[in-house]
Design an enzyme around this catalytic site. Structure first.
Site, PDB file in Angstrom:
ATOM      1  N   ASP A 402       0.711  -1.174  -0.017  1.00 33.49           N
ATOM      2  CA  ASP A 402       0.048  -0.081   0.050  1.00 33.49           C
ATOM      3  C   ASP A 402       0.898   1.190   0.139  1.00 33.49           C
ATOM      4  OD1 ASP A 402      -2.747   1.598   0.444  1.00 33.49           O
ATOM      5  OD2 ASP A 402      -1.531   1.973   2.333  1.00 33.49           O
ATOM      6  N   GLU A 455       1.222  -0.316  -5.181  1.00 33.91           N
ATOM      7  CA  GLU A 455       0.216   0.895  -5.665  1.00 33.91           C
ATOM      8  C   GLU A 455       1.162   1.885  -5.491  1.00 33.91           C
ATOM      9  OE1 GLU A 455      -3.442   3.072  -3.601  1.00 33.91           O
ATOM     10  OE2 GLU A 455      -1.707   2.535  -2.430  1.00 33.91           O
TER      11      GLU A 455
END
Length: 720
Positions: A402, A455
């Site tokens: 993330d 990401e």
């Protein structure tokens, strides 16, 4: 022998002795074997050796400090203690046992290279010298005193102070402690005498929020997990990911809308994912977290599957259920930041231990969370070992990392003057870069069948290229640009799409710079964005047709696929973590049609090599129609390794049917229409090419005269 309360004894009573083993337990005083014991509140203590010899200890202090000569210098004894007028209670003396950490452990932990550190720090049921108990370890280099407290000692920090070894690693073996009991570390920092209660950073389980104690787990009791299918993460493999938030995929309407448990999910979710044809499931962060509305992105227990849905044992059963169905499991993993909850990592030993002390480096302004001190070797060890832990302990098949951009840039979302440059004066976070490269190198080196996904929303180069050639080393990168551009295009009324043709074509200019995943993730259905379906313009029929065409475009486009739950049947409302998906919508033909379309796209994508085999190389793609902005038509070829493996994808993004639309193809002869998003089965108008069309030789090569249905995509393969 005469024993008095020495300064060391006073330190034990006062709770500030950093090495209680140096005073408590078996020792020799002027050649005489003695035992010292601290049992708060005890009236009488006796020592009994295995040979049957006994000796009463003298009470040196009313607080519960006892000492005295004993008949043996051995460590094989037990204590007999009495509180009040009760009977003697037999118990073990933790301070008679040897150290938990070996010299090699201390060396590796000290240099930050102990990649199985989760087997040492934390709580570990074991047998030491024939006695069952739990070994506890924690890193707190600036603490003046650390005690383990829990169900086994009345949560009394006076009873079991730990010893510090090496570079601030505290340890103790507590006989009698056992799996299932709750515990914390009571820590006295360097600048205060008030103890703090901290959850274990390496805990394998924790209480259900709002409670915050760690829970002892015996890893030996976890069920065996079937390994994931081989080769599922390869660049030439079909990868279609179903992204899931476990707490809201489906709820139990008969139990006050409660969550499904890991066991209930294991019975339902893998079967659904397999039926829909997805190759992988990606779970939003399941590491323990205190705040439901963070969706797991603010974890406090990086090594603990959240207890909201059951035990660590039950989570293992869920992973096994996916693997039994041939489905890979990817975890959303959050190494970039953590919340500042008092029981967590913040100011863990009374100092900025895990985080940067300077807020310009140590706090995210967007999320009001703390940033790890990536350059501290023990912190980097904590993070990298955690990644390996999930792959080793739970046989996880991949990690999606993330917010990588927030790790890479020192000025990420910071105002001018609100950040600290690196040693070269730049904005790159050199320590985070080193950490990410090390993480990826260790993952692929130790688990070659696993993968990692970033990401990363900027143009940082070589994200999915090996670290030894200057890349970050990820297996894949989310293509955020493709997602933003194409959703912007799809939101336009078809009459205006001709003016935004580049939103579709631009992605192919960089499509092979990275190994891309095309994400339609949870981030696109929250914070007022509505649903993916809600972005589609037009009347109700056109909105469903637009969505069918968009999904066809996505599955024909180079790149692996990811879709957040609910998108596969056109959820109409924005996602809420507090509610189940709107499964009742499947009672309507249009929504059931979208689900059938997604099921068939997944199966087609997996069965046609040309649609997935050369996703990350220019040789797998060729434009056929790229410049017809006026008609908003796009067409391209996808190719596999075998020259005979070819398919044609054509999409008409207007509601105007295009009959006899001519386009070039590589082979003459028959072409089969193997997919048509306008089929009646999916809720379309059932226009098409009758399942087959002939390519005619012309002076310009073989040509097809196609029917392009309104707001639809078709896929054809040559009859070879």
């Amino acid at each position: 022998m005469t024993e008095v309360v020495t300064p060391e004894g006073q330190a034990i009573i006062g709770g500030y002795h950093a090495d209680p083993f140096r005073y408590l337990g078996p020792h020799t005083d002027h050649g005489v074997p003695i035992v010292r014991v601290y049992l708060p509140g005890a009236r009488q203590v006796r020592v009994r050796f295995s040979e049957g010899q006994e000796a009463d200890l003298r009470r040196l202090h009313d607080a519960g400090l006892f000492a005295g000569p004993v008949p043996s210098s051995g460590r094989d004894y037990r204590l007999l203690a009495r509180w009040g007028q009760g009977e003697f209670v037999e118990l073990e003396d933790p301070y008679r046992f040897p150290p938990v950490f070996s010299d090699l452990d201390l060396h590796l932990m000290g240099e930050g290279t102990h990649l199985n550190i989760y087997d040492k720090l934390g709580a570990h049921p074991m047998v030491m010298e024939g006695v069952a108990g739990v070994a506890f370890g924690v890193f707190a280099p600036n603490a003046r005193r650390v005690s383990v407290v829990g169900d086994f000692n009345f949560w009394d920090g006076r009873r079991h102070p730990m010893r510090v070894r090496g570079n601030g690693f505290w340890e103790i073996f507590l006989p009698g402690a056992k799996a299932g009991e709750k515990y914390k570390f009571e820590i006295v920092g360097p600048h205060s005498s008030a103890p703090m209660l901290k959850s274990d950073p390496y805990a394998f389980s924790a209480e259900v929020r709002p409670l915050t104690a760690s829970v002892i787990v015996d890893p030996a009791t976890l069920p065996p997990i079937t390994p994931g299918p081989g080769g599922i993460n390869r660049l030439d493999a079909p990868i279609s990911i179903y992204e899931v938030h476990l707490g809201s995929w489906r709820r139990n309407p008969y139990m006050n809308n409660s969550w499904l448990t890991y066991r209930e999910l294991a019975e339902q979710l893998p079967a659904y994912v397999a039926d829909m044809g997805f190759t992988h499931v990606e779970l939003l962060p399941i590491a323990e977290h205190p705040f439901d509305a963070s969706w797991g992105y603010q974890p406090t227990g990086l090594y603990a599957p959240t207890s909201r849905f059951g035990s660590a044992h039950d989570f293992a059963l869920l992973v096994d259920a996916f693997h039994q169905r041939g489905i890979g499991v990817i975890l959303d993993w959050v190494p970039g930041h953590f919340p500042d909850d008092a029981h967590g990592l913040a100011q863990f030993d009374g100092t900025a231990l895990y985080e940067h002390a300077n807020a310009m480096q140590g706090r995210h302004l967007d999320w009001n969370t703390l940033i790890y001190n990536f350059g501290r070797r023990e912190v980097a060890n904590f993070i990298v070992a955690n990644a390996l832990f999930w792959l080793e302990r739970y046989k996880i098949d991949g990690l999606r990392v993330d917010a990588v951009a927030s790790m890479l840039y020192l000025d990420y979302s910071r105002p001018e003057g609100g950040w600290i440059p690196n040693k070269y004066g730049g904005r790159e976070n050199l320590e985070a870069i080193d950490l990410l490269r090390r993480f990826n190198t260790e993952v692929f080196g130790r688990f070659p069948n696993a993968t990692t996904m970033a990401e990363e929303s900027t143009a940082w180069p070589l994200v999915s290229r090996p670290a030894d050639v200057g890349g970050l080393g990820f297996g894949y990168k989310w293509n955020m640009g493709w997602m933003h551009d194409t959703l912007r295009y799809m939101s336009k009324d078809p009459i205006y799409r001709q003016h935004h043709h580049g939103d579709v074509t631009f992605g192919m200019l960089y499509a092979f710079f990275e190994n891309f995943v095309l994400p339609l993730s949870h981030d696109e259905v929250v914070h007022g964005k509505g649903s993916i379906f809600g972005r589609m313009p037009g009347d109700r029929w056109q909105r469903f047709a637009n969505l069918r065409a968009y999904y066809t475009f996505m599955f024909g486009h180079p790149g692996k696929k990811l879709l957040f739950m609910g998108g596969e049947f056109a959820m109409e409302r924005e996602w809420s973590h507090d509610h189940s998906l709107d499964w009742h919508l499947l009672e309507q033909k249009e929504h059931a049609g979208i689900q059938s379309l997604m099921r068939d796209l997944n199966r087609l994508y997996r069965s046609v090599p040309a649609l997935h085999q050369i996703d990350s190389e220019p040789g797998g793609f060729e434009w056929v129609v790229v410049d017809d902005a006026a008609a908003s038509v796009f067409a391209w070829l996808r190719r596999g390794r075998d020259p005979e493996q070819v398919c044609l994808v054509a999409v008409n993004f207007t509601p105007t049917p295009r009959e006899s639309y001519r386009m070039r193809v590589p082979f003459s002869g028959g072409w089969r229409e193997i997919f048509n998003s306008d089929a009646d089965l999916y809720g379309g108008s059932n226009m098409g090419n009758g399942g087959r069309i002939e390519a005619v030789n012309t002076e310009h090569g073989p040509m097809l005269d196609l029917v392009l249905p309104p707001l639809a995509g078709i896929i054809l393969v040559p009859e070879r």
